[in-house]
Design an enzyme around this catalytic site. Structure first.
Site, PDB file in Angstrom:
ATOM      1  N   GLU A  47      11.251   5.791  -3.161  1.00  0.00           N
ATOM      2  CA  GLU A  47      10.088   5.702  -4.048  1.00  0.00           C
ATOM      3  C   GLU A  47       8.932   4.998  -3.350  1.00  0.00           C
ATOM      4  O   GLU A  47       9.139   4.108  -2.519  1.00  0.00           O
ATOM      5  CB  GLU A  47      10.400   4.950  -5.344  1.00  0.00           C
ATOM      6  N   THR A  48       7.728   5.427  -3.735  1.00  0.00           N
ATOM      7  CA  THR A  48       6.495   4.745  -3.347  1.00  0.00           C
ATOM      8  C   THR A  48       5.746   4.407  -4.625  1.00  0.00           C
ATOM      9  O   THR A  48       5.620   5.252  -5.523  1.00  0.00           O
ATOM     10  CB  THR A  48       5.630   5.624  -2.436  1.00  0.00           C
TER      11      THR A  48
END
Length: 295
Positions: A47-48
Site C-alpha cells: 500500500e501507498t
C-alpha cells in the site's frame, strides 16, 4: 516525466526491525485518482498512502495497492501518522483522519500510533454463500480439517474491512500454508474480503497472543508482513470465539513468511457489558529509505 521522492516507512516494527513498508505521499491534493494509482503501481509496495488536506479531520488519507484503491489500510495509516509526528507535523494525543468511508480517530502516545476501527461484525462464510464450505477454504490454503483449532472454524470479521479469520492449531500449520492464490482471490471476490488472516496461538516471544500470516491476492498482495486492519478482527475473534478474558492483544506477523520481516501489532478492545464497542490497533514505525519514481 515528473519525478517524485517518496519516503518508505516500516510500520509495526518489532524491536526496531522488520515491519511492513508503506509509501507516504504528502501534499497529494494535486494528484487525481488515476495519477495516484499510477504512482502506487510504480512504488510497488502493498500500500501507498496519499495525504491531503481535510476540512473535517487533521488529514485526509487515501490508500492504493499496486492494482486498486482500498478503503482502509492499517499499516499505511500507522506509517503515515508516525512519519507526520516524526516530522514535527503532529503532537502526541488525539488526532483524526478522513478516509473514503468516514472519519477515524488517531492516537499518538509513547512513540506509537494507534488507529480507531469500528465495532466488529461476525459472519460465517456459509451465511453469505450457502455452498461455500470450510473444506473449500482449507483447500485454498492446502490444509486439512485436522489443522484447525479444535471446535473452531473460519469466520469473516469486519471492523472496517472484511477478513477471513482462519484459526490453526500450531505455528507449524501456519508456516506450512501453501496458498492457492487464484482460489483465495475467487473466494475473496465472492465474500467481498480484503483477504485471509491465518493464525495460531503459537508465538515467537512469550507474552504475545497469536502468530499470523495474511494473503490478499484480490488486491495484488500475495502476502504482507503486518496488517493493522486484520489484527483488529483477529483480536475480536480471540475475544469472542476463543473466549480470551483479555482486552489487549499482541499479534505477531511476518515471522513465518518465507522471507521473514518480524512485526508486532497491538489491538485494544473497549467493551460495554462484554460487547466490543470499539477498538484501536497500533504499533511503532520507522522510516527506512526513500525511493524516486517517474510518474
Amino acid at each position: 516525466m515528473p519525478r517524485l521522492t517518496i519516503p518508505v516507512v516500516q510500520a509495526f516494527v518489532d524491536a526496531g526491525r522488520g515491519g511492513n513498508p508503506a509509501g507516504v505521499v504528502l501534499n497529494a491534493d494535486a494528484f487525481d485518482p488515476a495519477t495516484r494509482q499510477r504512482i502506487a503501481t510504480r512504488v510497488s509496495l502493498s500500500e501507498t498512502a496519499f495525504v491531503s488536506a481535510s476540512i473535517v479531520a487533521d488529514f485526509k488519507l487515501e490508500f492504493f495497492t499496486p492494482v486498486r484503491q482500498i478503503a482502509q489500510c492499517g499499516h499505511a495509516t500507522i506509517a503515515t501518522f508516525s512519519y507526520l509526528a516524526q516530522q514535527g507535523m503532529l503532537k502526541e494525543g488525539h488526532n483524526s483522519m478522513e478516509t473514503v468511508d468516514g472519519v477515524r480517530g488517531i492516537r499518538l502516545e509513547d512513540n506509537q500510533a494507534f488507529m480507531e476501527q469500528r465495532a466488529p461484525t461476525f459472519t460465517p462464510p456459509d451465511q453469505v454463500i450457502a455452498d461455500l464450505s470450510t473444506q473449500q477454504i482449507l483447500d485454498s490454503l492446502r490444509l486439512s480439517a485436522t489443522d484447525l483449532i479444535d471446535g473452531q472454524v473460519p469466520v469473516v470479521v469486519n471492523t472496517g474491512n472484511s477478513f477471513m479469520i482462519v484459526p490453526l492449531r500450531s505455528a507449524g500449520a501456519v508456516r506450512n500454508v501453501a496458498p492457492d492464490l487464484d482460489a483465495i482471490e475467487r473466494i475473496s471476490e465472492q465474500l467481498d474480503l480484503v483477504g485471509y488472516y491465518v493464525f495460531s496461538p503459537d508465538v515467537q516471544q512469550s507474552g504475545r497472543d497469536a502468530g499470523a500470516r495474511m494473503f490478499a491476492p484480490r488486491y495484488g498482495i500475495s502476502e504482507e508482513a503486518a496488517t493493522g486492519m486484520a489484527a483488529g478482527p483477529l483480536a475480536c475473534y480471540l475475544f469472542r470465539y476463543i473466549q480470551s478474558p483479555k482486552t489487549t492483544f499482541l499479534v505477531e506477523q511476518g515471522h513465518l513468511m518465507p522471507s521473514p520481516s518480524p512485526s508486532v501489532l497491538t489491538a485494544q478492545l473497549y467493551l460495554d457489558q462484554h460487547t466490543i464497542t470499539s477498538l484501536w490497533v497500533g504499533g511503532r514505525a520507522a522510516t527506512s529509505h526513500s525511493i524516486d519514481i517517474d510518474y
